[in-house]
Design a protein around this motif. Structure first.
Motif, PDB file in Angstrom:
ATOM      1  N   ARG A   1      44.865  35.593  46.247  1.00 47.92           N
ATOM      2  CA  ARG A   1      43.611  36.247  46.185  1.00 47.92           C
ATOM      3  C   ARG A   1      43.201  36.944  47.329  1.00 47.92           C
ATOM      4  O   ARG A   1      42.578  38.106  47.425  1.00 47.92           O
ATOM      5  CB  ARG A   1      42.645  35.153  45.787  1.00 47.92           C
ATOM      6  N   ARG A   2      43.316  36.181  48.708  1.00 49.59           N
ATOM      7  CA  ARG A   2      42.895  36.887  49.908  1.00 49.59           C
ATOM      8  C   ARG A   2      43.518  38.079  50.117  1.00 49.59           C
ATOM      9  O   ARG A   2      43.063  39.271  50.588  1.00 49.59           O
ATOM     10  CB  ARG A   2      42.678  35.779  51.038  1.00 49.59           C
TER      11      ARG A   2
ATOM     12  N   ILE B   1      46.550  40.152  32.574  1.00 51.98           N
ATOM     13  CA  ILE B   1      45.264  39.434  32.572  1.00 51.98           C
ATOM     14  C   ILE B   1      45.277  38.508  31.404  1.00 51.98           C
ATOM     15  O   ILE B   1      46.282  38.234  30.968  1.00 51.98           O
ATOM     16  CB  ILE B   1      44.144  40.570  32.386  1.00 51.98           C
ATOM     17  N   ASN B   2      44.295  37.716  31.258  1.00 51.98           N
ATOM     18  CA  ASN B   2      44.183  36.829  30.293  1.00 51.98           C
ATOM     19  C   ASN B   2      45.100  35.542  30.165  1.00 51.98           C
ATOM     20  O   ASN B   2      45.780  35.467  29.437  1.00 51.98           O
ATOM     21  CB  ASN B   2      43.904  37.369  28.885  1.00 51.98           C
ATOM     22  N   PRO B   3      44.933  34.861  31.251  1.00 49.11           N
ATOM     23  CA  PRO B   3      45.971  33.920  31.514  1.00 49.11           C
ATOM     24  C   PRO B   3      45.834  32.566  30.944  1.00 49.11           C
ATOM     25  O   PRO B   3      46.685  31.769  30.672  1.00 49.11           O
ATOM     26  CB  PRO B   3      46.011  33.572  33.131  1.00 49.11           C
ATOM     27  N   SER B   4      44.557  32.394  30.204  1.00 46.54           N
ATOM     28  CA  SER B   4      44.335  30.975  29.875  1.00 46.54           C
ATOM     29  C   SER B   4      44.510  30.639  28.291  1.00 46.54           C
ATOM     30  O   SER B   4      44.436  29.572  27.834  1.00 46.54           O
ATOM     31  CB  SER B   4      42.828  30.715  30.245  1.00 46.54           C
ATOM     32  N   ASP B   5      44.786  31.753  27.565  1.00 43.63           N
ATOM     33  CA  ASP B   5      45.183  31.546  26.273  1.00 43.63           C
ATOM     34  C   ASP B   5      46.722  31.212  26.086  1.00 43.63           C
ATOM     35  O   ASP B   5      47.313  31.002  27.016  1.00 43.63           O
ATOM     36  CB  ASP B   5      44.739  32.766  25.246  1.00 43.63           C
ATOM     37  N   ALA B   6      46.945  31.063  24.801  1.00 47.85           N
ATOM     38  CA  ALA B   6      48.458  30.576  24.657  1.00 47.85           C
ATOM     39  C   ALA B   6      49.491  31.345  24.996  1.00 47.85           C
ATOM     40  O   ALA B   6      50.477  31.056  25.804  1.00 47.85           O
ATOM     41  CB  ALA B   6      48.646  30.284  23.001  1.00 47.85           C
TER      42      ALA B   6
ATOM     43  N   CYS C   1      47.590  35.537  41.656  1.00 47.05           N
ATOM     44  CA  CYS C   1      46.138  36.160  41.822  1.00 47.05           C
ATOM     45  C   CYS C   1      45.494  36.108  40.343  1.00 47.05           C
ATOM     46  O   CYS C   1      44.047  36.447  40.240  1.00 47.05           O
ATOM     47  CB  CYS C   1      46.266  37.467  42.239  1.00 47.05           C
ATOM     48  N   ILE C   2      46.247  35.748  39.263  1.00 47.87           N
ATOM     49  CA  ILE C   2      45.730  36.096  37.982  1.00 47.87           C
ATOM     50  C   ILE C   2      44.565  35.164  37.552  1.00 47.87           C
ATOM     51  O   ILE C   2      43.596  35.522  36.750  1.00 47.87           O
ATOM     52  CB  ILE C   2      46.921  36.178  36.798  1.00 47.87           C
ATOM     53  N   THR C   3      44.596  33.891  38.062  1.00 50.59           N
ATOM     54  CA  THR C   3      43.619  33.003  37.753  1.00 50.59           C
ATOM     55  C   THR C   3      42.137  33.244  38.332  1.00 50.59           C
ATOM     56  O   THR C   3      41.058  33.036  37.806  1.00 50.59           O
ATOM     57  CB  THR C   3      44.028  31.447  37.805  1.00 50.59           C
ATOM     58  N   ALA C   4      42.529  33.796  39.497  1.00 46.52           N
ATOM     59  CA  ALA C   4      41.136  34.375  40.242  1.00 46.52           C
ATOM     60  C   ALA C   4      40.419  35.447  39.666  1.00 46.52           C
ATOM     61  O   ALA C   4      39.226  35.642  39.675  1.00 46.52           O
ATOM     62  CB  ALA C   4      41.518  34.702  41.754  1.00 46.52           C
ATOM     63  N   PHE C   5      41.083  36.275  39.029  1.00 43.85           N
ATOM     64  CA  PHE C   5      40.603  37.598  38.552  1.00 43.85           C
ATOM     65  C   PHE C   5      41.176  37.730  36.992  1.00 43.85           C
ATOM     66  O   PHE C   5      41.997  38.268  36.831  1.00 43.85           O
ATOM     67  CB  PHE C   5      40.719  38.825  39.384  1.00 43.85           C
ATOM     68  N   PRO C   6      40.899  36.849  36.207  1.00 43.45           N
ATOM     69  CA  PRO C   6      41.742  36.697  34.901  1.00 43.45           C
ATOM     70  C   PRO C   6      41.252  37.791  33.755  1.00 43.45           C
ATOM     71  O   PRO C   6      42.069  37.903  32.885  1.00 43.45           O
ATOM     72  CB  PRO C   6      41.193  35.536  34.424  1.00 43.45           C
TER      73      PRO C   6
ATOM     74  N   GLN D   1      37.814  41.906  37.382  1.00 44.42           N
ATOM     75  CA  GLN D   1      38.568  42.861  38.023  1.00 44.42           C
ATOM     76  C   GLN D   1      37.516  44.019  38.255  1.00 44.42           C
ATOM     77  O   GLN D   1      37.603  44.406  39.447  1.00 44.42           O
ATOM     78  CB  GLN D   1      39.766  43.597  37.301  1.00 44.42           C
ATOM     79  N   ARG D   2      36.828  44.500  37.384  1.00 44.47           N
ATOM     80  CA  ARG D   2      35.912  45.367  37.720  1.00 44.47           C
ATOM     81  C   ARG D   2      34.947  44.989  38.983  1.00 44.47           C
ATOM     82  O   ARG D   2      34.442  45.640  39.860  1.00 44.47           O
ATOM     83  CB  ARG D   2      34.820  45.759  36.466  1.00 44.47           C
ATOM     84  N   GLU D   3      34.361  43.760  38.828  1.00 41.62           N
ATOM     85  CA  GLU D   3      33.670  43.331  39.744  1.00 41.62           C
ATOM     86  C   GLU D   3      34.236  43.043  41.190  1.00 41.62           C
ATOM     87  O   GLU D   3      33.505  43.319  42.226  1.00 41.62           O
ATOM     88  CB  GLU D   3      32.965  41.938  39.569  1.00 41.62           C
ATOM     89  N   ARG D   4      35.413  42.548  41.106  1.00 35.02           N
ATOM     90  CA  ARG D   4      36.350  42.957  42.266  1.00 35.02           C
ATOM     91  C   ARG D   4      36.300  43.861  43.028  1.00 35.02           C
ATOM     92  O   ARG D   4      35.997  44.302  44.227  1.00 35.02           O
ATOM     93  CB  ARG D   4      37.629  42.118  42.204  1.00 35.02           C
ATOM     94  N   PHE D   5      36.551  45.062  42.043  1.00 34.58           N
ATOM     95  CA  PHE D   5      36.739  46.393  42.897  1.00 34.58           C
ATOM     96  C   PHE D   5      35.556  46.933  43.267  1.00 34.58           C
ATOM     97  O   PHE D   5      35.619  47.477  44.519  1.00 34.58           O
ATOM     98  CB  PHE D   5      37.268  47.368  41.657  1.00 34.58           C
TER      99      PHE D   5
END
Length: 850
Positions: A203-204, A228-233, A251-256, A261-265
């Protein structure tokens, strides 16, 4: 004491080196898949083949995945070049063996453009060697052979138009120094491209790259393509794949999500953003003619995986300075994703049932035998004999104990089409079942109506507890019976496409993806695609005795050539060797066989199959198999259709609706089948009802309810329609409340409620269970419980049956997850909807009071 830290440092460096090597390996797998995709004709890029030693054919689903990636990046690059008339530059971070420069240069699209590629030093050295060895590549880099040797060892190629440098992206100071040395102008309009690169970084470190770029370049767009979307099946399965191959998505769970991702940018200094997932891009920015070309490119029937994969990849553009938007504000214009469900709504609880014989399959069909507690499952794709393959067994499961008896029909598949997928089985009142429609491959459809009659099964066994539960729930038993006759099913084989292909990753066991010989291209392909993950390969039933030569059972290949050799011989011998203590059981089988005389409606001789495998409980299970003679308006062969048993004026009949053919993606014709005579009667065309496939049907009194499906342009539907059995009139229900679009789901009517279970759509929150109160047409979605890494449930391509007390049994489900392997649900599973029904009763009551 001083040496210990050195050992730890060495160990840490070794681990880091291993991770980097694994990440670099994704480049090799990716270029092979891209090359295969281009070779088939999805995307015009003749330069990809220069980076591989030979073209290896991949599966159609992998072709589509890399097609959407290629066409997305190509669209972005060309939009940027067209929007900037003056000098500009492209910086590709983690470029690997990408061929974009050569493709654009050959098309004369890089005028006034400086193109920079960055990757690990080891990767760029290999790429440099290939470029210099291949004249077709080197000739597109003016000045390549005249360039002066650079004293900087990180610079492999440096010309006015193309530069190739080897720098680790975590070393940003070094990267900036090398790019400055090579002439990068930080004020010039710049496109920075990252294709599935930052997600492998922490992430850093990944955020540092974004921050560095926004602070370094005054007029720039940063293009990010990744998962993206790492938490569904699907997301959990995808994560597990990358973890197994040694290149985890760090990095996917930090910006799922797209929003995160918009907010990170924005936090990293970018002024504006826009983003699309690949479903949005494909439906909005890929033109109709292009989509038609894709659909016709090669046989394909893996829409669940295709849509799920597209929902787990996104393109993000962050802007700073004068660079204009490249996605045409489509993120605001195309379909929007539905927000997450109300946290106060009850969730659907999923219980794993302890069974001796887990049913691991999808693309199958199931039906509850009339008036008893047995349900039958036939066909599909799944695990058999320790391998993933198209299945030929017939499984009869007790709804009380979930003990299963398994049959392996020995009929010649050329003569009797038992081995099929995407079919429907209907349970008749004489305790037999009919197999209707289906396919053996997307280009080979089944044309026979096949009847299975069970011998030695105690059909008089009743399930009083089930009836009691159903009536005690406050929902009528008539409604229960109406859904019991035909367990709704919608399933598909994600890999049987007639082509041999392989995964984008190495087998866990280090075996070649092409090492397993098979007469069936589809079975071979499916096994190759799924072997690496071995999700369910170690699940076995210790109570089931399997024929010793089950691995050689007859199967059909997609080229139309069947293996006509009967290889299972133990069954008859098993029956003969049961012994004196089983004489009475054998006599009962014979007497039952005598009573079950063949009707004239069967045009071929039935085949009595005495081969069986059981848990050792109950009488031996035998099956008579016959082909039903058809007459009248015989419907065209199809799959992904629906069919269910009806009582039409006291006469047992079957209503068939919709589906697809080899060339028609969705049908809207309906037919009645007289089960006594085999005569088909066509129903007037449902002009007011969109054509559809992969939908679900069930009955409500004298009406058929049709829900969901994929329409003729392969868009998921959220509509519900009724078909009046007496008048043959169609009507569209105007629903109140929230109903997600879906297909590949199942449906039931319980009392006054229509229940829709699972399915797939374009939304980032996949459907759970929907309840529709039919008198008021009030509907509500209820989410599934959170997915667990060690117990993933993909609620599509399954079958289901109501078992009373607001609970449902789910059989099978899953699919091929792009290049990540094949997931098979370990079933049966039990869904408890008691809280959902109570909540729905309150919602309806409150609305009525208003």
């Amino acid at each position: 004491m001083a040496e210990e830290p050195k050992k730890d440092d060495k160990k840490q460096k070794t681990c880091k080196s291993r991770r980097e090597t694994a990440v670099q390996g994704t480049n090799d797998n990716s270029i092979v898949s891209k090359c295969s995709m281009a070779a088939v004709g999805y995307f015009d890029d003749v330069f990809l083949q220069e980076f591989v030693s030979k073209v290896t054919r991949r599966a159609p689903l992998i072709h589509r995945g890399y097609y959407i990636r290629a066409v997305t990046i190509d669209y972005i690059l060309k939009s940027f070049l067209a929007s900037q008339p003056g000098p500009k530059q492209i910086v590709s971070l983690g470029a690997g063996f990408d061929s974009a420069y050569f493709r654009l240069k050959a098309a004369e699209g890089l005028e006034n453009v400086s193109f920079y590629e960055v990757d690990f030093p080891e990767v760029v050295k290999r790429k440099c060697a290939i470029i210099k060895a291949k004249g077709v590549l080197g000739n597109l880099i003016p000045g390549l052979h005249q360039q002066k040797p650079d004293q900087n060892p990180l610079i492999e190629i440096h010309t006015p138009g193309y530069t190739l440098v080897g720098v680790d992206l975590t070393q940003l100071n070094t990267l900036e120094a090398v790019l400055t040395h090579c002439g990068v102008d930080t004020d010039r309009p710049t496109l920075l491209l990252s294709e599935c690169v930052l997600t492998y970084m922490t992430r850093r470190c990944s955020s540092a790259v974004l921050k560095w770029a926004s602070e370094t370049f005054a007029n720039a767009v940063f293009v990010l393509y990744e998962q993206i979307n790492p938490s569904d099946a699907f997301g959990l399965f995808m994560q597990r794949h990358f973890q197994v191959v040694g290149s985890p998505l760090r990095c996917i769970t930090a910006f799922p999500t797209i929003q995160s991702q918009r907010e990170r940018f924005l936090k990293m200094g970018w002024e504006r953003t826009e983003a699309l997932d690949m479903n949005q891009f494909y439906t909005s920015l890929v033109t109709g003619p292009q989509r038609h070309l894709v659909e016709m490119m090669e046989p394909f029937d893996e829409y669940e995986e295709w849509h799920l994969m597209c929902g787990h990849y996104m393109i993000m553009c962050g802007y700073i300075g004068r660079c204009g938007k490249l996605l045409q504000d489509m993120s605001e214009k195309c379909f929007q994703h539905v927000e997450d469900t109300d946290p106060e709504l009850p969730i659907v609880c999923i219980e794993q049932l302890p069974v001796g014989y887990p049913l691991l399959r999808f693309g199958h069909s199931s039906a509850l035998l009339n008036g008893c507690s047995y349900f039958v499952t036939v066909g599909g794709f799944g695990e058999q004999g320790g391998k993933h393959r198209r299945l030929i067994d017939v499984v009869v499961t007790d709804l009380n104990t979930f003990d299963s008896r398994i049959h392996y029909p020995t009929v010649d598949p050329k003569t009797v089409e038992v081995n099929r997928m995407h079919h429907v089985i209907c349970a008749l009142k004489d305790y037999s079942i009919l197999l209707i429609g289906g396919r053996t491959s997307p280009i080979r459809l089944c044309r026979q109506l096949v009847r299975l009659n069970f011998i030695g099964l105690d059909i008089n066994q009743s399930d009083s507890s089930k009836t009691k539960d159903a009536s005690a729930s406050g929902h009528s038993q008539d409604s229960y019976d109406s859904v019991s006759n035909n367990i709704q099913s919608e399933a598909s084989d994600a890999v049987e496409t007639g082509h041999i292909g392989s995964d984008d990753s190495k087998s866990i066991e280090g075996k070649s993806n092409m090492e397993q010989p098979s007469d069936c291209f589809c079975d071979n392909l499916a096994e190759n695609v799924s072997r690496q993950c071995e999700v369910n390969s170690k699940v076995r039933n210790p109570l089931v005795t399997k024929p010793t030569n089950i691995n050689n059972m007859p199967s059909s290949d997609d080229s139309g050539q069947d293996n006509d050799k009967t290889v299972i011989e133990e069954g008859n011998q098993q029956c003969k060797e049961i012994g004196e203590n089983k004489k009475s059981a054998n006599s009962k089988c014979k007497e039952t066989g005598k009573k079950g005389k063949k009707s004239e409606r069967f045009k071929t001789k039935t085949h009595k199959n005495e081969e069986f495998v059981s848990t050792g409980k109950g009488e031996p299970l035998n099956v008579d198999i016959g082909v039903m003679a058809e007459s009248g308006d015989v419907p065209c062969p199809r799959w992904r259709h629906s069919a269910l048993v009806l009582d039409k004026g006291g006469q047992e009949c079957i209503f068939l609706f919709g589906g697809r053919t080899e060339t028609v993606l969705a049908l809207n014709d309906g037919y009645f089948l007289d089960t006594a005579t085999g005569r088909w009667t066509k129903v007037s065309s449902a002009e007011s009802v969109p054509a559809r496939q992969a939908h679900s049907t069930t009955t409500w009194g004298q009406k058929v309810l049709v829900s969901g499906g994929l329409d003729s342009v392969l868009q998921p539907l959220n509509s519900v329609h009724t078909f009046d059995i007496k008048t043959c009139e169609w009507k569209t229900l105007t629903l109140k409340g929230k109903l997600l679009s879906r297909y590949s789901h199942t449906s039931h009517v319980i009392g006054e409620y229509l229940v829709l279970i699972g399915g797939v759509n374009f939304n980032h929150t996949q459907p759970g269970v929907a309840l529709i109160h039919l008198p008021s047409l009030t509907c509500q979605e209820f989410p599934l419980q959170c997915q667990q890494k060690d117990a993933i449930v993909m609620l599509h391509r399954h079958t289901s049956v109501y078992c009373g007390d607001h609970s449902f049994i789910v059989v099978g489900g899953g699919g091929n997850c792009f290049s990540f392997g094949t997931h098979l649900n370990t079933t049966p599973l039990k869904l408890n909807l008691a809280n959902c029904f109570n909540k729905m009763d309150n919602i309806v009551k409150n609305r009525n009071s208003d």
